[in-house]
Design a protein around this motif. Sequence first.
Motif, PDB file in Angstrom:
ATOM      1  N   ASP A  69      33.771  45.994  60.174  1.00 18.17           N
ATOM      2  CA  ASP A  69      34.994  46.494  59.862  1.00 18.17           C
ATOM      3  C   ASP A  69      35.336  46.526  58.882  1.00 18.17           C
ATOM      4  N   PRO A  70      34.392  48.187  58.309  1.00 19.72           N
ATOM      5  CA  PRO A  70      34.859  49.562  56.961  1.00 19.72           C
ATOM      6  C   PRO A  70      36.064  49.485  57.227  1.00 19.72           C
ATOM      7  N   MET A  71      36.898  49.315  56.031  1.00 22.46           N
ATOM      8  CA  MET A  71      38.390  50.151  55.452  1.00 22.46           C
ATOM      9  C   MET A  71      37.688  50.440  53.530  1.00 22.46           C
ATOM     10  N   GLU A 110      43.105  71.282  35.344  1.00 20.34           N
ATOM     11  CA  GLU A 110      42.314  71.381  33.389  1.00 20.34           C
ATOM     12  C   GLU A 110      42.795  69.169  33.369  1.00 20.34           C
ATOM     13  N   GLU A 111      42.009  68.133  33.899  1.00 20.99           N
ATOM     14  CA  GLU A 111      41.725  67.398  34.041  1.00 20.99           C
ATOM     15  C   GLU A 111      40.784  66.832  34.454  1.00 20.99           C
ATOM     16  N   VAL A 112      39.843  65.733  33.370  1.00 18.93           N
ATOM     17  CA  VAL A 112      39.149  65.132  34.327  1.00 18.93           C
ATOM     18  C   VAL A 112      39.310  63.819  35.058  1.00 18.93           C
ATOM     19  N   GLN A 113      39.287  64.002  35.949  1.00 18.85           N
ATOM     20  CA  GLN A 113      40.178  62.434  37.076  1.00 18.85           C
ATOM     21  C   GLN A 113      38.912  61.807  37.424  1.00 18.85           C
ATOM     22  N   LYS A 114      38.574  60.608  37.046  1.00 23.88           N
ATOM     23  CA  LYS A 114      37.774  59.675  37.513  1.00 23.88           C
ATOM     24  C   LYS A 114      38.245  58.962  38.815  1.00 23.88           C
ATOM     25  N   VAL A 115      37.082  58.796  39.481  1.00 23.74           N
ATOM     26  CA  VAL A 115      38.209  58.045  40.844  1.00 23.74           C
ATOM     27  C   VAL A 115      36.905  57.071  41.763  1.00 23.74           C
ATOM     28  N   VAL A 116      37.441  56.162  42.038  1.00 30.12           N
ATOM     29  CA  VAL A 116      36.430  55.377  42.659  1.00 30.12           C
ATOM     30  C   VAL A 116      36.526  55.110  43.962  1.00 30.12           C
ATOM     31  N   PHE A 117      35.705  54.703  44.981  1.00 29.36           N
ATOM     32  CA  PHE A 117      35.476  54.709  47.028  1.00 29.36           C
ATOM     33  C   PHE A 117      35.299  53.741  46.459  1.00 29.36           C
ATOM     34  N   ARG A 118      35.750  52.206  47.221  1.00 25.48           N
ATOM     35  CA  ARG A 118      35.116  51.039  47.251  1.00 25.48           C
ATOM     36  C   ARG A 118      34.966  50.704  49.075  1.00 25.48           C
ATOM     37  N   VAL A 119      34.345  50.275  49.781  1.00 23.33           N
ATOM     38  CA  VAL A 119      34.501  50.073  51.097  1.00 23.33           C
ATOM     39  C   VAL A 119      33.965  48.314  51.336  1.00 23.33           C
ATOM     40  N   TYR A 120      35.305  47.958  51.951  1.00 22.18           N
ATOM     41  CA  TYR A 120      35.143  46.456  52.360  1.00 22.18           C
ATOM     42  C   TYR A 120      35.083  46.568  53.861  1.00 22.18           C
ATOM     43  N   ASP A 121      34.333  45.412  54.195  1.00 20.13           N
ATOM     44  CA  ASP A 121      34.413  44.688  55.554  1.00 20.13           C
ATOM     45  C   ASP A 121      35.441  43.657  55.678  1.00 20.13           C
ATOM     46  N   ILE A 122      36.576  43.575  56.476  1.00 16.39           N
ATOM     47  CA  ILE A 122      37.719  43.788  56.882  1.00 16.39           C
ATOM     48  C   ILE A 122      37.946  42.851  57.555  1.00 16.39           C
ATOM     49  N   ASP A 123      38.201  40.971  57.790  1.00 19.82           N
ATOM     50  CA  ASP A 123      37.999  40.050  58.847  1.00 19.82           C
ATOM     51  C   ASP A 123      39.321  39.787  59.185  1.00 19.82           C
ATOM     52  N   SER A 124      40.301  40.362  58.379  1.00 24.45           N
ATOM     53  CA  SER A 124      41.954  39.511  58.577  1.00 24.45           C
ATOM     54  C   SER A 124      42.544  40.936  59.114  1.00 24.45           C
ATOM     55  N   SER A 125      43.833  40.338  59.315  1.00 25.10           N
ATOM     56  CA  SER A 125      44.507  41.086  60.523  1.00 25.10           C
ATOM     57  C   SER A 125      46.115  41.892  58.791  1.00 25.10           C
ATOM     58  N   SER A 126      45.685  41.453  58.122  1.00 20.93           N
ATOM     59  CA  SER A 126      46.431  41.712  56.943  1.00 20.93           C
ATOM     60  C   SER A 126      45.614  43.005  55.978  1.00 20.93           C
ATOM     61  N   ASN A 127      44.294  43.041  56.904  1.00 20.35           N
ATOM     62  CA  ASN A 127      43.300  43.756  55.503  1.00 20.35           C
ATOM     63  C   ASN A 127      43.689  43.675  54.325  1.00 20.35           C
ATOM     64  N   SER A 128      44.304  42.848  53.778  1.00 16.63           N
ATOM     65  CA  SER A 128      44.285  41.927  52.510  1.00 16.63           C
ATOM     66  C   SER A 128      42.546  41.841  51.743  1.00 16.63           C
ATOM     67  N   LEU A 129      42.434  42.290  50.803  1.00 13.35           N
ATOM     68  CA  LEU A 129      41.336  42.522  49.970  1.00 13.35           C
ATOM     69  C   LEU A 129      40.493  41.283  49.566  1.00 13.35           C
ATOM     70  N   HIS A 130      41.907  40.350  49.498  1.00 15.30           N
ATOM     71  CA  HIS A 130      41.256  39.047  48.707  1.00 15.30           C
ATOM     72  C   HIS A 130      39.404  38.254  49.512  1.00 15.30           C
TER      73      HIS A 130
END
Length: 235
Positions: A69-71, A110-130
Amino acid sequence: NEYKSYLRTEMTAPPPYNSNIPPGAPYGPPGAPYGGGPGVPPPGAMVTKVELTIACEGLRDLDITSKSDPMCVLFMNNNGRLTEVGRTERIDDNLNPKFEKQIIIDYHFEEVQKVVFRVYDIDSSSNSLHNADFLGQCECTLGQIVSASNYKKPLEINGQRAGMIIVQSQEQGGEQRTILMTMKGVKLDKKDFFGISETYTQLIRYSDDLAYACSLYTYVVLTTIIASGVPDCSQ
């Protein structure tokens, strides 16, 4: 109009820099002292808001009885410190999700903006990442995404490929409008054997290169072949 007014202010008398304003504080209206933070940019800065639409392909299946169940969560990388910018919705049981919720971010030319995409399998209704399972991540710059019409990069877990992420960017215009549409279907085909079809409408938006962008769904109209509905365009 606000940005044009800001440019006129810059040309006449640049506002004084106030080092006492803490980082993260708003800049305030044109002509006011400014510090580091979101809002109206300081003189000389070029910034625009960009809307990111995210999809993934070939994610790992970490659930035993069903699919993951990805987010997706977007982080800004500031010298190794990650700050969450936004997150998509969770899509149940899908290894090739196309997220409907876009993430809006400020793009500084004019800036180098570094970003990170992380995908998680969410198994809780709260969408918590813990307690979420990690499905992979990719690192890039916001400039790479903006310069590509359809940015693709592999997701990785400990250096191993774990699927693909696709990100499309679109600059937000100066004027945002909400459109309310009412749709109606008449004499729809009956699909249920014992009852009448439960219907809904899907709206699909495509980018300029005809690549998939996002879709919106109306609510489901139960037991009728005369369907009408208003799509939820809040996402």
